[in-house]
Design a protein around this motif. Structure first.
Motif, PDB file in Angstrom:
ATOM      1  N   LEU A  97       0.816  -1.214   0.000  1.00 25.03           N
ATOM      2  CA  LEU A  97       0.000   0.000   0.000  1.00 25.03           C
ATOM      3  C   LEU A  97       0.852   1.267   0.000  1.00 25.03           C
ATOM      4  N   LEU A 135      -9.985   1.120   2.937  1.00 25.22           N
ATOM      5  CA  LEU A 135      -8.910   2.000   3.405  1.00 25.22           C
ATOM      6  C   LEU A 135      -9.587   3.130   4.158  1.00 25.22           C
ATOM      7  N   VAL A 171      -5.123   4.661   7.424  1.00 30.19           N
ATOM      8  CA  VAL A 171      -4.170   5.386   6.585  1.00 30.19           C
ATOM      9  C   VAL A 171      -4.016   6.829   7.057  1.00 30.19           C
ATOM     10  N   LEU A 206      -5.903   0.361  -3.817  1.00 23.59           N
ATOM     11  CA  LEU A 206      -6.561  -0.749  -3.127  1.00 23.59           C
ATOM     12  C   LEU A 206      -6.873  -1.883  -4.103  1.00 23.59           C
TER      13      LEU A 206
END
Length: 544
Positions: A440, A501, A463, A485
């Protein structure tokens, strides 16, 4: 391998290159230089001042300060006086300072550059003698200039290899820190093995800015300089970091993933990604552009780039490679003097690994996938914690690292997660968060990430965006994160695919307790803080 103690190396340079510059300390924008002879004399005077205190031999003496020339000098002086150094992170709060001083039974403490001097000093018991570095108004019993008035120690003591040199309290992401006991022998062996592997010479220049209370800076910068005779410069403050870096122009530069990401964001803030990619795609221009960026960052003379302390995204390494910056990832821990593996010399096809074991270090993978280690670099024990010491070793004497990994046919190691961080979803499937987080991090809008999902149907990721991301509108951010994602989920097994996320507006820092001093996330605290958010039924792939 027969190696000399750090004090013997100091005596060597004091005798053979007395006038060469060793330490460079910036004060009010000007670098003040100390030669090997001057450093050795100050070490001898500080050692003499400590001996005058009549502490019992082998007493524990703490150092609480940001990196500076006095830190190196004090560390060596404590050893010369026959005592044991106990470094404390300059970012430590009162609770940690109090715990370390009490647990290690420190008789004295050297206090230097700090961000919160009064509050941090309030954690020091009145019974502990305080010595002050020459920075600001530090409450102390003795000031640096007073200590330097002591006559220099005339003798040149040499400790035995099995004598305790230092107790390093881990920056641990869980519970109280453990005191790792490292001897002069294990430290010396590690410094020499490092020099041999990285081909270090006395012509290097390094910048000391990562915490000296952490084993990496202690071995890879302080230790390397002692065993190879090169100069070390320090940073005056966070505000002057970029200028100090450019002025020093180090030949070896080691950092942590978060700072590599910050450097990258700084470049992209000046040159948009599309424009930079276009410039780097033109052969004649590429070399000029890459060289200019390296010089502006302060890397015009850098021959070796390193990253450690936490996993770095392969995408970040690939991005830097286009600029002629080949980041060699390494791996180690306090319990093995930071000497585990290195991916130097750089090999493009091995990006994503932490390299091979240093010569003389044994590595193996246990039946449950744990990386285990053996060698002269390994700690003696945890201070006053025999049960934890026993837990740290296998029955046949190998150090348990807690990291899961794989070793390929050439001996290159890939970390697949932490044993304690692997969680089980509601489906009964186990998920390792670290490899997913690494994937990521390819998105340049993401600065920090925590994949979690214990007892959830599918994992989710918390995040924290970069400051630069604020320049974009929410629709751009959403689109970018959705794309990432989708790309990452396509690489994962079905049970590990992320549902969402979740963008967190807070930042995770050492100051708010969510990062360790070496900038690793404290996963259990982050999960606890955002438990309500994690448990919500999110219907969107990206929650902004």
């Amino acid at each position: 391998m027969q190696v000399k103690t750090p004090l013997e190396m100091l005596y060597h340079w004091e005798k053979t290159t007395p006038d060469d510059v060793y330490l460079r300390q910036p004060v009010d924008g000007i670098f003040h230089e100390l030669s090997w002879k001057q450093v050795a004399e100050q070490v001898r005077r500080i050692a003499s001042a400590l001996i005058a205190q009549n502490y019992e031999q082998g007493s524990h003496i703490a150092i609480l300060s940001k990196n500076c020339a006095e830190w190196f000098i004090t560390d060596l002086a404590i050893a010369m006086a026959g005592h044991v150094s106990v470094p404390i992170y300059a970012t430590a709060g009162q609770e940690t300072i109090r715990y370390v001083l009490t647990h290690s039974n420190c008789k004295a403490i050297f206090v230097g550059k700090l961000d919160d001097t009064i509050n941090q000093c309030a954690a020091i018991d009145e019974s502990i003698t305080r010595f002050a570095f020459p920075y600001g108004d530090i409450p102390a019993h003795y000031r640096w200039h007073e200590l330097l008035q002591q006559p220099a120690l005339a003798s040149s003591p040499i400790p035995a290899a099995n004598d305790v040199m230092t107790i390093i309290y881990t920056s641990g992401s869980t519970g109280n820190p453990k005191g790792v006991i490292n001897t002069f022998g294990s430290y010396a062996w590690s410094c020499q093995a490092l020099a041999d592997t990285l081909k270090v010479t006395n012509k290097e220049r390094m910048l000391s800015y990562l915490p000296l209370a952490h084993i990496t800076e202690r071995v890879y910068v302080e230790g390397a300089s002692l065993y190879n005779g090169f100069s070390v410069s320090f940073v005056e403050s966070l505000d002057t970091f970029a200028d100090n870096l450019r002025e020093v122009s180090p030949t070896i530069f080691i950092s942590v993933p978060r700072l590599w990401t910050r450097f990258q964001m700084g470049v992209l803030a000046k040159v948009p990604p599309a424009k930079l990619n276009r410039l780097l795609s033109i052969p004649i221009i590429r070399t000029l552009v890459a060289r200019k960026i390296r010089k502006q960052l302060g890397f015009g003379d850098t021959r070796l780039f390193g990253s450690g302390s936490a996993p770095i995204s392969p995408a970040t390494i690939h991005w830097y490679e286009k600029l002629g910056i080949q980041i060699c990832e390494g791996w180690g821990m306090s319990e093995n003097n930071g000497l585990g593996t290195t991916s130097y010399p750089f090999r493009h096809e091995k990006i994503g690994t932490i390299g091979r074991a240093y010569e003389g270090v044994g590595l193996r993978i246990s039946d449950d996938g744990e990386i285990q280690l053996k060698g002269p670099c390994v700690m003696q024990e945890y201070y006053l914690e025999p049960e934890k010491t026993a837990e740290a070793f296998t029955d046949d004497g190998w150090l348990r690292t807690g990291d899961k990994g794989e070793i390929d046919s050439e001996g290159y190691v890939k970390i697949t997660g932490r044993l304690k961080e692997i969680f089980k979803t509601a489906k009964g499937k186990y998920v390792a968060p670290v490899p997913i987080e690494s994937l990521l991090m390819e998105n340049p809008l993401i600065e920090q990430i925590c994949v979690t999902g214990s007892n959830l149907k599918q994992p989710v990721a918390l995040v924290v965006l970069t400051p630069e991301a604020k320049a974009h509108d929410s629709s751009h951010i959403r689109h970018s994160l959705e794309k990432t994602l989708k790309k990452v989920n396509a690489k994962l097994e079905s049970h590990a695919r992320l549902d969402s996320l979740i963008v967190i507006n807070d930042s995770w820092s050492v100051e708010n307790g969510l990062l360790t001093p070496t900038l690793k996330i404290k996963r259990h605290l982050i999960e606890g803080k955002y438990q309500d958010v994690i448990q919500q039924n999110h219907t969107q792939a990206v929650v902004v």
